[in-house]
Design an enzyme around this catalytic site. Structure first.
Site, PDB file in Angstrom:
ATOM      1  N   PHE A 130       0.845  -1.184   0.000  1.00 44.29           N
ATOM      2  CA  PHE A 130       0.000   0.000   0.000  1.00 44.29           C
ATOM      3  C   PHE A 130       0.886   1.240   0.000  1.00 44.29           C
ATOM      4  O   PHE A 130       1.665   1.449   0.923  1.00 44.29           O
ATOM      5  CB  PHE A 130      -0.931   0.037   1.214  1.00 44.29           C
ATOM      6  CG  PHE A 130      -1.829   1.246   1.195  1.00 44.29           C
ATOM      7  CD1 PHE A 130      -2.857   1.347   0.276  1.00 44.29           C
ATOM      8  CD2 PHE A 130      -1.614   2.308   2.060  1.00 44.29           C
ATOM      9  CE1 PHE A 130      -3.675   2.474   0.223  1.00 44.29           C
ATOM     10  CE2 PHE A 130      -2.425   3.443   2.023  1.00 44.29           C
ATOM     11  CZ  PHE A 130      -3.460   3.523   1.101  1.00 44.29           C
ATOM     12  N   ASP A 215       9.304   2.697   1.827  1.00 46.12           N
ATOM     13  CA  ASP A 215       8.102   3.417   2.232  1.00 46.12           C
ATOM     14  C   ASP A 215       7.933   3.196   3.732  1.00 46.12           C
ATOM     15  O   ASP A 215       7.505   2.131   4.173  1.00 46.12           O
ATOM     16  CB  ASP A 215       6.892   2.902   1.445  1.00 46.12           C
ATOM     17  CG  ASP A 215       5.603   3.613   1.847  1.00 46.12           C
ATOM     18  OD1 ASP A 215       5.616   4.358   2.855  1.00 46.12           O
ATOM     19  OD2 ASP A 215       4.582   3.418   1.162  1.00 46.12           O
ATOM     20  N   LYS A 244       2.387  10.181   8.081  1.00 47.26           N
ATOM     21  CA  LYS A 244       1.668   9.768   9.281  1.00 47.26           C
ATOM     22  C   LYS A 244       2.222  10.385  10.571  1.00 47.26           C
ATOM     23  O   LYS A 244       1.902  11.521  10.873  1.00 47.26           O
ATOM     24  CB  LYS A 244       1.584   8.237   9.329  1.00 47.26           C
ATOM     25  CG  LYS A 244       0.736   7.692   8.166  1.00 47.26           C
ATOM     26  CD  LYS A 244       0.102   6.358   8.412  1.00 47.26           C
ATOM     27  CE  LYS A 244      -1.024   6.086   7.429  1.00 47.26           C
ATOM     28  NZ  LYS A 244      -0.659   5.373   6.220  1.00 47.26           N
TER      29      LYS A 244
HETATM   30  C1  LIG Z   1      -0.851   5.623   4.750  1.00 45.07           C
HETATM   31  C2  LIG Z   1       0.175   5.134   3.837  1.00 45.07           C
HETATM   32  C3  LIG Z   1       0.436   5.749   2.599  1.00 45.07           C
HETATM   33  C4  LIG Z   1      -0.390   6.898   2.064  1.00 45.07           C
HETATM   34  O1  LIG Z   1      -0.370   8.018   2.882  1.00 45.07           O
HETATM   35  P1  LIG Z   1      -1.496   9.167   2.692  1.00 45.07           P
HETATM   36  O2  LIG Z   1      -1.107  10.225   3.669  1.00 45.07           O
HETATM   37  O3  LIG Z   1      -2.817   8.529   2.980  1.00 45.07           O
HETATM   38  O4  LIG Z   1      -1.421   9.639   1.290  1.00 45.07           O
HETATM   39  C5  LIG Z   1       1.478   5.254   1.836  1.00 45.07           C
HETATM   40  N1  LIG Z   1       2.227   4.217   2.255  1.00 45.07           N
HETATM   41  C6  LIG Z   1       2.002   3.598   3.428  1.00 45.07           C
HETATM   42  C7  LIG Z   1       2.893   2.483   3.854  1.00 45.07           C
HETATM   43  C8  LIG Z   1       0.972   4.021   4.247  1.00 45.07           C
HETATM   44  O5  LIG Z   1       0.734   3.380   5.400  1.00 45.07           O
END
Ligand SMILES: *Cc1c(COP(=O)(O)O)cnc(C)c1O
Length: 398
Positions: A130, A215, A244
């Protein structure tokens, strides 16, 4: 039937929070929830943290936004502080995680472009990944629920099983730019990369001149008990996305890179109107004021160990329901056994036991408390979770 004013893309539940106090959320009718979802790993310092709220109030009154046409004393300060504590030499600030992903993809492509290898544009990504919801980010995952109906997607991504090093190496070809991978998969099911996998990707990048993009939007910023999850593996990436927890709820993200990896990102190649505005930078500094205090990450690690130990003790008592514990630090997941369904169980804990958690893939529910929890919150969580496990009847529950 009329369309709701809020575009109905979320299956919103009946919890309607109006206030937060530390690790608790308070709903419209005054009901209290133990918040072990933390805004999906965002409210790392809990709700209403005095240093954060004071900083926001002060900075809003001083200077909120100027655009990136002008110099940014606060941006320079925050970027320098991040650089001082990480592998990175340079930082681009965004308003969200997915914008950091976009910046990372562009940085990787530009790197090979300025090296005279524009054909090396493809990123190898991983099943169940994700990376957010932009066209670029949904192109970087193989999950149909995010991609369906949005084709044609962006070309230039290959998908390999997570933790399958051999598969990842086999996917490298003359067009590969690098790997894009969550150090610990969040949404996909809370699976930590194995040491062989993560260090193997690093080694492959070094051998083939590829870029390792981690990521760490969910697993970074203290969540796993270290500042960044890759510190558990003894490696560093070339590019990393963060969001986050970085703003504790204020919209902020960042793309970090080494000088070498970022060498294509020169004047005019990228930008953002809001990204890195003074208010966001002040919040980013305030979060680090707290997190970089001596012992903060050690304490997260300690709480993570205790929470996991408490779960381990509880699991055998609910053998029919709980399968295994996943994750690291305070980024934990519990896999459920069928016929229990993670989404239903999360709703049950929420509606009947006032405990907030988050569903993930692979029938796992996520436990993502604020990083500032103490023993009392752990005890409260385990009590509510045990009661929830006892009262949950997967076959008859709505
Ligand atoms: C939440 C998340 C995203 C996307 O972040 P947004 O602020 O919702 O655009 C991307 N990668 C990971 C691993 C995430 O947990």
């Amino acid at each position: 039937m009329s369309t709701p004013a809020l575009m109905p893309v979320y299956p919103r539940c009946d919890v309607r929070p109006v206030r937060g106090e530390g690790c608790w959320l308070i709903g419209e009718r005054g009901e209290r929830y133990l918040d072990f979802a933390a805004g999906i790993a965002v409210n790392a310092l809990g709700h209403g943290h005095p240093h954060i709220t004071r900083t926001i109030a002060d900075q809003a009154a001083t200077l909120m936004h100027t655009s990136n046409l002008y110099g940014s004393p606060l941006g320079e300060k925050l970027a320098q502080r991040i650089v001082d504590h990480t592998f990175a030499d340079t930082v681009f600030f965004t308003n969200s995680g997915v914008e950091a992903i976009e910046c990372a993809i562009k940085t990787a492509r530009r790197y090979h472009y300025v090296n005279g290898n524009p054909q090396r544009h493809k990123l190898i990504t991983f099943k169940n990944a994700f990376h957010g919801r932009s066209i670029g980010a949904i192109s970087a995952t193989d999950q149909p629920k995010m991609r369906d109906g949005f084709e044609p997607l962006l070309p230039g991504f290959d998908y390999v099983k997570f933790n399958d090093l051999e598969g990842a190496l086999a996917a490298i070809d003359g067009e590969t730019a690098g790997f894009l991978v969550e150090t610990v998969q969040g949404e996909g099911g809370m699976t930590a990369g194995t040491p062989e996998f993560i260090t193997g990707l690093r080694k492959a990048c070094d051998e083939h001149g590829l870029l390792l993009i981690l990521d760490e939007i969910q697993c970074g910023y203290g969540r796993t008990g270290k500042f960044f999850a890759h510190e558990h593996y003894g490696i560093t990436p070339d590019i990393m996305t963060v969001a986050k927890g970085i703003g504790n709820g204020f919209p902020l993200g960042a793309c970090l890179a080494t000088e070498e990896a970022a060498k294509g990102m020169v004047f005019g190649t990228h930008g953002s109107t809001y990204g890195g505005n003074p208010l966001a930078m002040a919040v980013g500094m305030a979060v680090l004021d707290v997190m970089l205090e001596d012992g903060f990450f050690e304490r997260v690690e300690q709480m993570g160990d205790w929470l996991r130990a408490a779960f381990e003790q509880m699991i055998p008592n609910h053998d029919h329901l709980f399968d295994e514990i996943r994750g690291k630090g305070l980024m934990l997941g519990i896999k459920l056994k069928e016929p229990a369904v993670a989404r239903d169980f999360v709703a049950h804990l929420r509606d009947n036991h006032g405990l907030l958690t988050v569903a993930a893939g692979e029938n796992v529910f996520r436990v993502l408390p604020p990083l500032v929890i103490d023993e009392s919150h752990i005890a409260e969580c385990v009590e509510r979770l045990s009661a929830g496990a006892r009262s949950y009847a997967p076959l008859t529950d709505d």
